[in-house]
Design a protein around this motif. Sequence first.
Motif, PDB file in Angstrom:
ATOM      1  N   GLN A 261       0.856  -1.182   0.000  1.00 61.26           N
ATOM      2  CA  GLN A 261       0.000   0.000   0.000  1.00 61.26           C
ATOM      3  C   GLN A 261       0.897   1.239   0.000  1.00 61.26           C
ATOM      4  O   GLN A 261       1.956   1.242   0.641  1.00 61.26           O
TER       5      GLN A 261
ATOM      6  N   THR B 179      -8.912  -4.929   6.639  1.00 59.45           N
ATOM      7  CA  THR B 179      -8.231  -5.673   5.574  1.00 59.45           C
ATOM      8  C   THR B 179      -8.753  -7.102   5.567  1.00 59.45           C
ATOM      9  O   THR B 179      -9.421  -7.535   6.513  1.00 59.45           O
TER      10      THR B 179
ATOM     11  N   PRO C  93      -1.978  -3.053   6.259  1.00 62.94           N
ATOM     12  CA  PRO C  93      -1.250  -3.284   5.007  1.00 62.94           C
ATOM     13  C   PRO C  93       0.254  -3.078   5.167  1.00 62.94           C
ATOM     14  O   PRO C  93       0.703  -2.308   6.021  1.00 62.94           O
TER      15      PRO C  93
END
Length: 278
Positions: A42, A65, A71
């Motif tokens: 990310q 997530t 992330p």
Amino acid sequence: MRLLLPQIAATEDLMSKGKVVVIGSNATRIETKGGYWGATGQYLNETVVPVMAVIDAGYEVVLATPNGAPPTIDKASDAPAHFDGDVHAYEHAKVFYATDPSMQGRTLRSILDEGLDSYDGVFIPGGQAPIVDLMQDQEVGEILRHFHEHRKPTAMLCHGPISSTAAMPYAREFRAALIAGDEDKAKEWAKDWQYTGYRMTVFQKSEEKVIEDKILHAKLYFDMPYALGLAGAIIDTGPDFEPYVVEDRELITGQNPRSDHPIAKALIAALDRKLGHA
């Protein structure tokens, strides 16, 4: 009565204008042509800049997530260059991502179990990671279908817009057909996509080439405008690596990392309108 006043003030300080779910990816590798797997993740600025702006505007943010872990930040984004060279802004973003409670992470399933009616907006940042998991994730699809049906502000940045394909009934099959290079099959699997006919922007092919050549040193199986256009979106892109945001109905899309501030502004304005704060 006097003793209650500080408690009342504290409660008012904790009240938010609404709640936004930020959907992050757990992918750390991305497949490329030739069987090579490149590192991915990310983008730091794409995640933190809009989140901090949304919080500053008075909204609560929850990061979710697929597996509940935050992330992985793509190393390519871990630099002051993505904050217009502002070292202080870059360092602040890193500390925010590492320590702020909003960035702790929950599972997408926990968001669904909690109930989507309590959420007023959704934001999906980029980095190439969403190409791997989010664009074919069934729980992402369930969340996006809810936001589409209720016309709640839905923002996606850079590669984030590819996640919109998760709303398809056959998202996994659509992605597999793209990798196989079977255009006809991909179109078939994309039927009944909720965002058919929507104008949107996304990281464009010429921008992707820079990443492929200088960072991945390999080619992706498909580019984002091609995939979304094949699915039925109307692709609208601006100049390479310049801020560009497109709004169509509830959907707000930003083209590239430099669209982080403009998409935050657009999302906040859409939330304020939807909830009557404008």
